[in-house]
Design a protein around this motif. Sequence first.
Motif, PDB file in Angstrom:
ATOM      1  N   ASP A  71       0.817  -1.219   0.000  1.00  0.00           N
ATOM      2  CA  ASP A  71       0.000   0.000   0.000  1.00  0.00           C
ATOM      3  C   ASP A  71       0.849   1.266   0.000  1.00  0.00           C
ATOM      4  O   ASP A  71       0.357   2.349   0.324  1.00  0.00           O
ATOM      5  CB  ASP A  71      -0.980   0.029   1.177  1.00  0.00           C
ATOM      6  CG  ASP A  71      -2.047  -1.054   1.070  1.00  0.00           C
ATOM      7  OD1 ASP A  71      -2.441  -1.381  -0.063  1.00  0.00           O
ATOM      8  OD2 ASP A  71      -2.470  -1.553   2.121  1.00  0.00           O
ATOM      9  N   GLY A  72       2.125   1.143  -0.338  1.00  0.00           N
ATOM     10  CA  GLY A  72       3.014   2.297  -0.332  1.00  0.00           C
ATOM     11  C   GLY A  72       2.667   3.346  -1.372  1.00  0.00           C
ATOM     12  O   GLY A  72       2.621   4.533  -1.071  1.00  0.00           O
ATOM     13  N   ILE A  73       2.405   2.922  -2.592  1.00  0.00           N
ATOM     14  CA  ILE A  73       2.088   3.883  -3.657  1.00  0.00           C
ATOM     15  C   ILE A  73       0.746   4.562  -3.392  1.00  0.00           C
ATOM     16  O   ILE A  73       0.662   5.792  -3.427  1.00  0.00           O
ATOM     17  CB  ILE A  73       2.157   3.215  -5.042  1.00  0.00           C
ATOM     18  CG1 ILE A  73       3.619   2.871  -5.356  1.00  0.00           C
ATOM     19  CG2 ILE A  73       1.562   4.112  -6.121  1.00  0.00           C
ATOM     20  CD1 ILE A  73       3.833   2.084  -6.630  1.00  0.00           C
ATOM     21  N   PRO A  74      -0.332   3.825  -3.073  1.00  0.00           N
ATOM     22  CA  PRO A  74      -1.589   4.520  -2.738  1.00  0.00           C
ATOM     23  C   PRO A  74      -1.463   5.418  -1.505  1.00  0.00           C
ATOM     24  O   PRO A  74      -2.038   6.499  -1.456  1.00  0.00           O
ATOM     25  CB  PRO A  74      -2.580   3.381  -2.488  1.00  0.00           C
ATOM     26  CG  PRO A  74      -2.019   2.209  -3.227  1.00  0.00           C
ATOM     27  CD  PRO A  74      -0.527   2.368  -3.158  1.00  0.00           C
ATOM     28  N   GLY A  75      -0.693   4.967  -0.522  1.00  0.00           N
ATOM     29  CA  GLY A  75      -0.501   5.777   0.681  1.00  0.00           C
ATOM     30  C   GLY A  75       0.256   7.057   0.400  1.00  0.00           C
ATOM     31  O   GLY A  75      -0.088   8.129   0.908  1.00  0.00           O
ATOM     32  N   TRP A  76       1.297   6.953  -0.427  1.00  0.00           N
ATOM     33  CA  TRP A  76       2.079   8.127  -0.815  1.00  0.00           C
ATOM     34  C   TRP A  76       1.200   9.093  -1.615  1.00  0.00           C
ATOM     35  O   TRP A  76       1.211  10.301  -1.376  1.00  0.00           O
ATOM     36  CB  TRP A  76       3.310   7.675  -1.595  1.00  0.00           C
ATOM     37  CG  TRP A  76       4.169   8.765  -2.149  1.00  0.00           C
ATOM     38  CD1 TRP A  76       4.322  10.021  -1.644  1.00  0.00           C
ATOM     39  CD2 TRP A  76       4.993   8.711  -3.307  1.00  0.00           C
ATOM     40  NE1 TRP A  76       5.205  10.748  -2.428  1.00  0.00           N
ATOM     41  CE2 TRP A  76       5.621   9.957  -3.450  1.00  0.00           C
ATOM     42  CE3 TRP A  76       5.262   7.716  -4.231  1.00  0.00           C
ATOM     43  CZ2 TRP A  76       6.508  10.235  -4.490  1.00  0.00           C
ATOM     44  CZ3 TRP A  76       6.146   7.994  -5.270  1.00  0.00           C
ATOM     45  CH2 TRP A  76       6.758   9.238  -5.389  1.00  0.00           C
TER      46      TRP A  76
END
Length: 150
Positions: A71-76
């Motif tokens: 979920d790093g890209i959506p979180g960023w």
Amino acid sequence: MGDHTPVVLKGYGANLLADTQLAFRAFCGFEHLVGTGMWHTWPQVQLVLLPTTSQWLAPAWVPYFGATCEDGIPGWAAAMCQWEGRWGTALIAAWGTMLQFTAQRRPRPGPEAWELAGQLMAVGGSLQCEQWQLAIALTRSDAWFLHDRP
């Protein structure tokens, strides 16, 4: 202080963030946490034209080491969307492990700066500072530097 929760504002940190004169004196030595003076520049750059006018969608095309977790890209992207709306931020450069932003608005000293510092430290896990130090620095600059290295 590493858990980035507002509970830590109790005691000295809260007094420091709430007292403008004390925070100003504490800022000395933490100037490097914000501003463009420490921004990394390469002798060669690559210009990326994104297929969107929403800069917060850049994580879909721009690599950043800190976004490699689940979920790093959506979180960023969600963080960038929030920062754009609240602080008027713009992503200026991405260097793989480093991000450089400008902001149109600064947080007020206290809880507002504390919350933003926690968010930035979550995205830039290699900032090598305490949250209270970054919170003070954010009230004094319109440029942010985030770093997350392997």
